[in-house]
Design a protein around this motif. Structure first.
Motif, PDB file in Angstrom:
ATOM      1  N   SER A  47       0.835  -1.212   0.000  1.00 53.50           N
ATOM      2  CA  SER A  47       0.000   0.000   0.000  1.00 53.50           C
ATOM      3  C   SER A  47       0.861   1.251   0.000  1.00 53.50           C
ATOM      4  O   SER A  47       0.498   2.270  -0.587  1.00 53.50           O
ATOM      5  N   LYS A  58      -8.188   2.094   6.072  1.00 54.02           N
ATOM      6  CA  LYS A  58      -8.860   2.905   5.046  1.00 54.02           C
ATOM      7  C   LYS A  58      -7.855   3.449   4.039  1.00 54.02           C
ATOM      8  O   LYS A  58      -8.061   3.320   2.818  1.00 54.02           O
ATOM      9  N   ILE A 118      -6.486   0.552   1.787  1.00 52.06           N
ATOM     10  CA  ILE A 118      -7.463   0.040   0.823  1.00 52.06           C
ATOM     11  C   ILE A 118      -7.698   1.056  -0.281  1.00 52.06           C
ATOM     12  O   ILE A 118      -7.735   0.711  -1.475  1.00 52.06           O
ATOM     13  N   LYS A 167      -6.838   0.064  -4.086  1.00 56.24           N
ATOM     14  CA  LYS A 167      -7.993  -0.038  -4.980  1.00 56.24           C
ATOM     15  C   LYS A 167      -7.950   1.030  -6.061  1.00 56.24           C
ATOM     16  O   LYS A 167      -8.464   0.826  -7.164  1.00 56.24           O
ATOM     17  N   LEU A 183     -14.312  -6.339   6.133  1.00 60.85           N
ATOM     18  CA  LEU A 183     -13.272  -6.297   5.107  1.00 60.85           C
ATOM     19  C   LEU A 183     -13.867  -6.510   3.720  1.00 60.85           C
ATOM     20  O   LEU A 183     -13.473  -5.846   2.759  1.00 60.85           O
ATOM     21  N   VAL A 193     -12.432  -6.128  -0.233  1.00 59.63           N
ATOM     22  CA  VAL A 193     -11.522  -7.278  -0.205  1.00 59.63           C
ATOM     23  C   VAL A 193     -12.265  -8.505  -0.733  1.00 59.63           C
ATOM     24  O   VAL A 193     -13.421  -8.744  -0.376  1.00 59.63           O
TER      25      VAL A 193
END
Length: 607
Positions: free
Chosen positions: A93, A135, A138, A142, A165, A170
């Motif tokens: 990430s 947060k 993700i 994404k 999740l 996810v």
């Protein structure tokens, strides 16, 4: 293009998908036993495994801990691997947040034929248990990986957290944590973890829990944890199919504080969730907690009512309380209100958690699809939200008078707040209960001398208001023109036709139909052309040179309007066809995806 993963259904950011192994896996799901790891390149060089359609192969990788400097990541970046089989790439990430793209992405001109079908987040342990960190991670990943690829979090899944999740996007998990927790004597359930020694009896009836408590071993505990995890994922998948995962999470996630914080953190990311949330559903929206106010469906309705909707009546406004029965006009209380009003005023209903609902939009999702807990007591959050929506509504619409026919409980407090803030005088007509004889008489008398508006005006204003809500401000006038339509059929099953057209015994003049189930408009080809030719924003899907039959698949989409959401009415245009239908993906997802149905097609003609 993605070869082995396809999203089948969407429930906000949650997806029901299919990982096309042999046999396939329906996601969200655990992938144990179907996973092959080619290994870390930190330890040694790795051979690329032979293609195998029965497993998901994690490509050779170098994982980095959180906070690794970008120059170090760049120096040890992994070259892309081209494998004609289901594959997963390891990403961080931190890396995607810094670069804006997944570290496996390839520069233009160096594309590979078979990009990964899934991405494994390597630094997941750094943010599980921390809502804000989860947060950010993700959202970063994404935003960087293709829409039609699966996101895999390894080593973190529990029966308590997989619903939350899954709800944020996810798709794949494993059983690692469940097995390890059992070996450590931790008994997992959907409401959290328990020390095995603290349990007098086992709160589960899965096969592993069938024996006496004193004979229950840690090996049994591991098996129970796996069973509980799989059972919860089955529940999650069914909730996604029903479009009701959020209803479940608002209760289930409260067993752990960080999970409650997580869905609240994501509620603050309106753009991320709104793009992924359908504009209509045919399932009930349960308003069982104050968190419901922050749901995308609620916020979107309030925003569109206060920014897109425009009152077209010159009559006074009458504010009414909501009713348990939907649509409101079919309830016994509203029938009594209608008898007293006699179409001499414009009706707007006040409700929590929706805000305000003009009579023309009483069918429009979620106005007739929600159910709420009725106690007669309003929380401060509810009062504040409905007050703000009503204030904004009155600022955007002029009325000669405002009559509030509402009870004291909550409603009157809201009206008094708004009257003071907006400097709009309210006339109150309730004497006790709104349906009491005295209250109805007061309402009837308050409208003495006001002229009733005609059925034709009611129906035409309803059609135009729905168009405003669906397409944008003033869209109803732009698409249908002033006095250029007539309506047939009986409310709510209205058909909209072009006025002064020689019908010739067919339906060639029909422009659209009101869909009572959702409170939206379904355009005909003639209506779609009128929409395209108008000044209203057109939600357009551009396709390649073919004539669609039944649906348009994502590979056939050349471009799509960014504003398109699942369930939107869309115009489909290409070199060989003009069509109209309903979107099955958001506009950005249509463009990014290489699998799946982009839009259902209702009417099509060759060009």
């Amino acid at each position: 293009m993605t070869d082995y993963f396809e999203v089948l259904e969407r429930d906000a950011a949650a997806r029901l998908g299919e990982l096309r192994l042999d046999p396939p896996v329906v996601t969200p799901a655990t992938i144990d036993g179907r996973l092959r790891d080619a290994g870390s390149l930190w330890a040694a060089d790795r051979e690329i495994p032979e293609p195998d359609d029965s497993v998901l192969t994690v490509l050779p990788h170098r994982a980095f801990p959180s906070g690794t400097p970008p120059d170090v990541r760049e120096a040890f970046a992994v070259d892309p691997t081209d494998v004609d089989a289901p594959t997963a790439a390891v990403v961080s990430s931190d890396a995607v947040e810094l670069s804006g793209e997944a570290e496996i992405d390839i520069a233009p001109g160096n594309e590979i034929d078979h990009p990964p079908d899934s991405y494994v987040l390597s630094d997941v342990q750094g943010f599980i248990g921390h809502a804000a960190g989860l947060k950010e991670a993700i959202l970063a990943v994404k935003g960087a990986i293709p829409a039609d690829t699966a996101l895999f979090l390894s080593g973190v899944a529990t029966p308590a957290n997989v619903a939350t999740l899954s709800s944020v996007g996810v798709d794949l998990f494993d059983r690692t944590y469940a097995r390890i927790a059992g070996a450590r004597g931790r008994y997992l359930t959907a409401d959290g973890e328990h020390f095995l020694e603290d349990l007098t009896e086992l709160p589960c009836s899965c096969p592993a829990c069938q024996g006496p408590r004193e004979e229950f071993t840690r090996e049994d505990c591991s098996q129970h944890n796996v069973n509980a995890l799989e059972a919860e994922l089955r529940r999650v998948r069914e909730r996604i199919r029903a479009g009701r995962l959020r209803d479940y999470i608002e209760g289930q996630a409260r067993h752990e504080a960080w999970l409650t914080a997580t869905f609240r953190e994501f509620d603050g990311e309106y753009g991320y969730l709104e793009q992924r949330t359908p504009v209509v559903r045919d399932t009930e929206l349960l308003a069982a907690s104050e968190d419901t106010i922050r749901r995308v469906e609620i916020q979107r309705f309030a925003d569109r009512v206060t920014t897109r909707y425009r009152n077209r009546f010159s009559a006074p406004l009458v504010l009414l309380p909501c009713s348990a029965r939907k649509p409101y006009s079919e309830s016994q209380s509203h029938k009594q209100f209608h008898d007293a009003i006699g179409w001499r005023a414009h009706i707007v209903s006040m409700t929590s958690p929706i805000g305000v609902v003009p009579q023309e939009l009483e069918l429009t999702y979620p106005a007739q699809h929600y159910d709420t807990v009725v106690t007669g007591r309003w929380s401060e959050d509810e009062k504040e939200f409905v007050s703000e929506v009503l204030r904004r509504y009155l600022e955007g619409n002029d009325y000669p008078r405002v009559i509030a026919h509402v009870p004291d409980e909550g409603y009157r407090d809201i009206c008094e707040r708004v009257s003071e803030e907006a400097d709009v005088p309210f006339e109150f007509t309730c004497d006790g209960h709104p349906t009491s004889g005295d209250s109805l008489s007061n309402l009837r008398n308050a409208l003495d001398g006001e002229l009733a508006y005609a059925k034709r005006q009611r129906e035409h204003n309803t059609v135009r208001a729905i168009a405003d809500y669906m397409l944008g401000p003033a869209a109803g006038d732009d698409v249908f023109g002033e006095g250029a339509i007539e309506t047939t059929g009986r409310y709510p099953k209205l058909q909209i036709r072009a006025r002064d057209v020689d019908r010739g015994g067919d339906d060639s003049d029909q422009l659209a139909t009101v869909v009572p189930q959702y409170g939206t408009l379904a355009f005909t080809l003639a209506g779609a052309r009128q929409w395209v030719d108008s000044d209203a924003p057109t939600k357009r899907v551009e396709i390649d040179g073919f004539v669609p039959h039944g649906s348009v698949l994502a590979p056939g989409v050349v471009d799509a309007d960014d504003a398109i959401r699942v369930g939107d009415e869309v115009v489909i245009e290409g070199p060989k066809a003009f069509a109209v239908g309903r979107a099955a993906m958001s506009g950005p997802e249509m463009v990014e995806s290489t699998r799946g149905v982009a839009s259902a097609v209702r009417h099509v003609e060759e060009t």
